[in-house]
Design an enzyme around this catalytic site. Structure first.
Site, PDB file in Angstrom:
ATOM      1  N   LYS A   1       0.978  -1.387   0.106  1.00 22.67           N
ATOM      2  CA  LYS A   1       0.169   0.271  -0.276  1.00 22.67           C
ATOM      3  C   LYS A   1       0.805   1.037  -0.040  1.00 22.67           C
ATOM      4  O   LYS A   1       2.159   0.980   0.498  1.00 22.67           O
ATOM      5  CB  LYS A   1      -0.945   0.056   1.401  1.00 22.67           C
TER       6      LYS A   1
ATOM      7  N   TYR B   1      15.504  29.948   9.888  1.00 18.17           N
ATOM      8  CA  TYR B   1      14.389  31.335   9.879  1.00 18.17           C
ATOM      9  C   TYR B   1      13.741  30.734  10.814  1.00 18.17           C
ATOM     10  O   TYR B   1      14.294  29.585  11.828  1.00 18.17           O
ATOM     11  CB  TYR B   1      12.463  30.057   8.813  1.00 18.17           C
TER      12      TYR B   1
HETATM   13  C1  LIG Z   1       0.047  -1.645   6.764  1.00 16.21           C
HETATM   14  C2  LIG Z   1      -0.967  -3.375   6.952  1.00 16.21           C
HETATM   15  C3  LIG Z   1       0.346  -4.157   7.256  1.00 16.21           C
HETATM   16  C4  LIG Z   1       1.780  -4.251   7.257  1.00 16.21           C
HETATM   17  O1  LIG Z   1       2.250  -3.586   8.525  1.00 16.21           O
HETATM   18  P1  LIG Z   1       3.269  -3.978   9.036  1.00 16.21           P
HETATM   19  O2  LIG Z   1       3.435  -3.141  10.295  1.00 16.21           O
HETATM   20  O3  LIG Z   1       3.840  -2.297   7.547  1.00 16.21           O
HETATM   21  O4  LIG Z   1       4.117  -4.720   8.526  1.00 16.21           O
HETATM   22  C5  LIG Z   1      -0.625  -5.705   7.616  1.00 16.21           C
HETATM   23  N1  LIG Z   1      -1.953  -4.844   7.736  1.00 16.21           N
HETATM   24  C6  LIG Z   1      -2.969  -4.557   7.815  1.00 16.21           C
HETATM   25  C7  LIG Z   1      -4.253  -5.191   8.065  1.00 16.21           C
HETATM   26  C8  LIG Z   1      -2.450  -3.139   7.582  1.00 16.21           C
HETATM   27  O5  LIG Z   1      -2.724  -2.481   7.773  1.00 16.21           O
END
Ligand SMILES: *Cc1c(COP(=O)(O)O)cnc(C)c1O
Length: 369
Positions: free
Chosen positions: A38, A260
């Site tokens: 994702k 800044y």
């Molecule tokens: C993002 C996600 C993962 C992966 O998690 P990591 O901590 O990056 O390994 C697994 N399961 C779900 C439901 C997620 O939303």
């Protein structure tokens, strides 16, 4: 002149390291191993990362959004692709057409997927998500009982996995881990004889032990080099090397302020370099006066505030010949990995990676660097 030479920063992504991390996690889990890609593979580029993972043996992929799944389907015609956020309202037909499998997170999503399945010759696959303590997505206890009492709601749906998600997996001693495991087992009992397997562990969950692994683990961050066991040395290979280009060098021999807000005052004699990376590139503003870069093993502390396109670093301890306009400094690299930068920023490696901006010249390698 090439983009690599012109760009303010260079982002080198080691696909070989990502593939090796996948194989290490699959071996460690000793069960089915998916890959979570994702958010553009946590900022590293799904179009390059997903095919590399497929070549490393991965068959199952998770994305958050339907459109991420549609993009991934073009890259991987035969993979199992799961949509974590479920079918968007009205988009059930698009998922069917693209052979995308939704995670069903509540009874409404179950109902909409069953409606999409009605009248078809073959059932439609799905993952059923029960909440065991995140209180974010997934059927709650009442919905789970209702579904158990009214199994016809799943007519036409082929449950590939029952899944849940851990809230505290990176803290192995947190009591919530065992509580969620017990709740997941209870939900499986409540739902009775569902077809399919079970999926529970994210990256860190794999390292909680065999009880947490079930039939399919879902690592994301660890694939990309983030430490899944923060209280122990990082077992993962580093996949990201981020470099920023030096624009200017300034010798300091009298008191002055930097950046800044004039939040930093230089007292001692030394060198300041200005580097062509800023918060618009995901070099977070919280790194102001806290972050550090490297030349070789020499740390270069961030002086003053991070600007949109620039940072200023104390290069007083760096060798003179390495500190010149056009040369590169390491922002994420050997001895100062993504977790180290995240700690300086007061955030996680997840946020550092997914913040990496579009202005870097991106290079993909397949080697050890
Ligand atoms: C993002 C996600 C993962 C992966 O998690 P990591 O901590 O990056 O390994 C697994 N399961 C779900 C439901 C997620 O939303």
């Amino acid at each position: 002149m090439s983009l690599d030479e012109r760009a303010g920063g260079l982002l080198t992504i080691d696909l070989g390291a990502i593939a090796a991390n996948y194989q290490f996690l699959a071996r460690t889990a000793a069960t089915g191993c998916a890959a979570v890609v994702k958010a553009d593979a946590y900022g590293l580029g799904m179009d390059r990362v997903a095919p590399a993972l497929a070549a490393a043996g991965c068959r199952a992929f998770f994305v958050a959004l339907a459109d991420e799944g549609i993009a991934l389907r073009r890259l991987l015609p035969d993979a199992d692709i799961y949509i974590l956020n479920g079918p968007p309202i009205g988009a059930e037909g698009d998922l069917v057409a693209q052979n995308l499998t939704p995670v069903l997170n509540d009874l409404d999503q179950v109902g909409r997927w069953a409606a999409a399945a009605a009248g078809r010759d073959a059932p439609l696959a799905a993952i059923l998500h029960v909440d065991t303590g995140m209180s974010r997505l997934g059927l709650d206890g009442q919905e789970t009982k209702r579904l158990a009492a009214e199994p016809d709601r799943l007519a036409g749906i082929d449950i590939a996995y029952l899944m849940s998600h851990l809230a505290c997996a990176e803290e192995p001693d947190h009591p919530k881990n065992a509580e969620q495991l017990a709740a997941f087992r209870a939900a499986r009992q409540t739902l009775g004889a569902l077809p399919g397997g079970a999926s529970f562990a994210n990256s860190s969950g794999i390292f909680l032990g065999p009880d947490y692994r079930f039939d399919l683990v879902r690592p994301g961050a660890a694939l990309y080099g983030v430490n899944p066991t923060p209280d122990k040395p990082n077992p993962m290979a580093q996949a990201v090397h981020l470099q920023g280009r030096i624009l200017q060098l300034r010798d300091v021999d009298r008191p002055m302020t930097v950046g800044y807000g004039a939040t930093h005052s230089v007292a001692r004699k030394g060198k300041i370099i200005t580097v062509s990376v800023g918060y618009a590139d995901g070099y977070l503003r919280s790194l102001s006066n806290r972050g550090s870069a490297r030349i070789g093993a020499v740390p270069l502390p961030v002086l003053g505030r991070v600007s949109m396109d620039l940072i200023t670093l104390d290069a007083s301890d760096a060798p003179d010949d390495a500190v010149r306009p056009g040369a590169l400094v390491d922002l994420i690299g050997p001895g100062h990995d993504v977790d180290a930068l995240a700690a300086e920023a007061g955030t996680t490696g997840y946020e550092i990676l997914t913040s990496l901006g579009p202005r870097y010249a991106r290079r993909y390698t397949d080697g050890n660097g």
